[in-house]
Design an enzyme around this catalytic site. Structure first.
Site, PDB file in Angstrom:
ATOM      1  CG  HIS A 160     -41.620 -83.910  97.203  1.00 36.75           C
ATOM      2  ND1 HIS A 160     -42.881 -83.383  97.240  1.00 36.75           N
ATOM      3  CD2 HIS A 160     -41.765 -85.155  96.677  1.00 36.75           C
ATOM      4  CE1 HIS A 160     -43.762 -84.250  96.775  1.00 36.75           C
ATOM      5  NE2 HIS A 160     -43.098 -85.347  96.426  1.00 36.75           N
TER       6      HIS A 160
ATOM      7  CD  GLU B 109     -40.684 -78.420  97.589  1.00 33.55           C
ATOM      8  OE1 GLU B 109     -41.768 -77.941  97.216  1.00 33.55           O
ATOM      9  OE2 GLU B 109     -40.261 -79.549  97.259  1.00 33.55           O
TER      10      GLU B 109
ATOM     11  CB  CYS C 246     -47.047 -81.085  97.679  1.00 36.56           C
ATOM     12  SG  CYS C 246     -45.852 -81.889  98.773  1.00 36.56           S
TER      13      CYS C 246
ATOM     14  CB  ALA D 295     -34.020 -86.376  60.917  1.00 33.32           C
TER      15      ALA D 295
ATOM     16  CB  SER E  12     -33.696 -92.819  56.097  1.00 35.32           C
ATOM     17  OG  SER E  12     -33.779 -93.985  56.903  1.00 35.32           O
TER      18      SER E  12
ATOM     19  CD1 TRP F  89     -26.003 -93.125  60.140  1.00 36.68           C
ATOM     20  CD2 TRP F  89     -28.042 -92.886  61.036  1.00 36.68           C
ATOM     21  NE1 TRP F  89     -26.237 -94.211  60.948  1.00 36.68           N
ATOM     22  CE2 TRP F  89     -27.486 -94.088  61.513  1.00 36.68           C
ATOM     23  CE3 TRP F  89     -29.317 -92.520  61.460  1.00 36.68           C
ATOM     24  CZ2 TRP F  89     -28.175 -94.924  62.389  1.00 36.68           C
ATOM     25  CZ3 TRP F  89     -29.986 -93.349  62.332  1.00 36.68           C
ATOM     26  CH2 TRP F  89     -29.424 -94.533  62.790  1.00 36.68           C
TER      27      TRP F  89
ATOM     28  CG  LEU G 286     -38.140 -97.618  68.708  1.00 37.77           C
ATOM     29  CD1 LEU G 286     -39.648 -97.739  68.884  1.00 37.77           C
ATOM     30  CD2 LEU G 286     -37.801 -96.378  67.893  1.00 37.77           C
TER      31      LEU G 286
ATOM     32  NE  ARG H 151     -28.609 -97.907  69.719  1.00 36.51           N
ATOM     33  CZ  ARG H 151     -29.791 -97.632  69.173  1.00 36.51           C
ATOM     34  NH1 ARG H 151     -30.908 -98.044  69.759  1.00 36.51           N
ATOM     35  NH2 ARG H 151     -29.877 -96.944  68.045  1.00 36.51           N
TER      36      ARG H 151
ATOM     37  CB  THR I 244     -49.655 -86.744  57.166  1.00 33.82           C
ATOM     38  OG1 THR I 244     -48.446 -86.509  56.436  1.00 33.82           O
ATOM     39  CG2 THR I 244     -50.799 -85.991  56.503  1.00 33.82           C
TER      40      THR I 244
END
Length: 397
Positions: A72, A74, A102, A181, A195, A197, A231, A234, A335
């Site tokens: 941790h 600390e 903790c 976007a 789309s 970009w 997804l 990169r 939506t």
């Protein structure tokens, strides 16, 4: 500083160091900067930074929680200080930490015990830990042993930094960030569906940073079918997120990149409970991926609330829970999330472009009066390259 929520009032009382709140704030800001270095690597633990400061305002040691199960913040700060300055230097120092130390045994020993062992006389805490085994116990333990503890320095910022951790503890669901976007006229694609970009390179790089910092990234069937997204992370360095695709009927083509690339082991296909086994199931599971069955609603949609609750448990993988989820959605999924009040943060890029008759970012939300429009508890605008970004927070911190 007034508390923002979870802490009992008595946890915020106590003697104030001579510097006062204003003197504490720069050190707490440094704690937050250190804590941020654990983004993407410490979940489901919170991000924590710690600074040990001498009476002459010199830094004796710093530390950050860097990896789940690792030391941790600390402990790192105290170890660094003792190695550089000797143990005696710790006995008149002030320890700053953005989250309550903790007091329970987890993957590491309790930090309160270490603080007491090293003889730290003063601790300044950003906010109370909401975890059921904590919730002020560490603060009370330190005070009981004579340690001067002050709580609530830059509390709003401390809670916002770890809002995914707080949200998951309080709701059992991951914090959902919806990302879109769009052009100035509210389109996410031209009328032909193009789309790429809308936004510039700086905005796209920031999205990859979010992917690296959040636990999972989710798209709907339409996005997977039309864009065949990877997804992955990169454009920046960082860990790869868990990739999720909603495929209620299990009818996506097996040639989708998500099912067959080198990161397929980190892919979860979400399919309706009673749907036939998808054609891609064998290849995906052979590569270590997962088919996650989720109930459907009466109107033939996946039960998104049930999905998020499952993700907050183990995502069907006997793994650690997801505390944060980035949704890169088309208009249908976006939506649905807004209609069901499942969006916690709305991060919307707006590019200086106009396309006219394109694909709108959102469909009908059922709003007929402006007074009923969805609003945000907090919002901020940021310039990202040639684009602007709205960070909208649907709920108070």
């Amino acid at each position: 500083m007034a508390p923002d929520g979870l802490a009992a009032p008595e946890l915020h009382r106590g003697s104030v160091t001579p510097a006062g709140d204003a003197g504490h704030e720069p050190w707490m800001t440094r704690c937050l900067d250190l804590a941020q270095t654990g983004a993407g690597t410490v979940s489901p633990n919170p991000m924590v930074g710690a600074v040990l400061v001498a009476p002459d305002a010199s830094v004796l040691g710093e530390g950050a929680h860097r990896a789940y199960g690792g030391p941790h913040a600390e402990a790192r700060a105290l170890q660094a200080a003792e190695q550089r300055h000797g143990r005696d230097a710790l006995r008149d120092a002030t320890l700053y930490v953005n989250l309550e130390p903790c007091s329970h045994h987890g993957k590491t020993p309790p930090c309160t015990g270490l603080i007491l062992e090293k003889g730290i006389p003063r601790v300044v805490v950003g906010t109370v830990d909401p975890f059921p085994q904590a919730q002020g116990r560490g603060i009370r333990q330190l005070r009981k042993q004579g340690v001067e503890v002050e709580v609530g320095i830059r509390e709003h910022a401390c809670r916002r930094l770890n809002e995914a951790f707080f949200h998951h503890v309080e709701t059992g669901r991951p914090l959902v960030t919806l990302k879109t976007a769009q052009t100035l006229d509210g389109c996410i694609a031209t009328r032909t569906g193009d789309s790429q970009w809308i936004t510039g390179e700086a905005a796209r790089t920031l999205v990859h940073r979010w992917r690296a910092e959040l636990d999972g990234v989710l798209v709907g069937r339409g996005t997977a079918a039309s864009d065949d997204p990877r997804l992955t992370v990169r454009h920046v360095d960082g860990p790869q997120p868990l990739r999720l695709v909603l495929d209620r009927t299990g009818s996506l083509s097996p040639d989708r990149t998500l099912f067959a690339d080198a990161h397929a082991t980190d892919t979860v296909a979400v399919v309706g409970d009673d749907r036939p086994r998808p054609d891609y199931a064998d290849e995906l599971t052979d590569r270590g991926g997962t088919i996650l069955r989720i109930p459907e609603t009466d109107d033939d949609h996946l039960d998104l609330d049930a999905l998020f609750r499952r993700l907050g448990t183990d995502a069907g993988r006997d793994a650690v829970p997801l505390q944060s989820l980035l949704v890169e959605a088309g208009p249908g999924l976006a939506t649905a999330l807004f209609r069901q009040d499942l969006v916690d943060r709305f991060f919307c890029f707006v590019a200086p472009k106009v396309v006219g008759n394109g694909t709108p970012a959102l469909r009908d939300l059922g709003v007929t009066e402006m007074d009923d429009a969805l609003t945000f508890a907090e919002q901020e605008w940021q310039t990202v390259g040639n684009d602007v970004l709205l960070r909208g927070y649907r709920r108070p911190v």
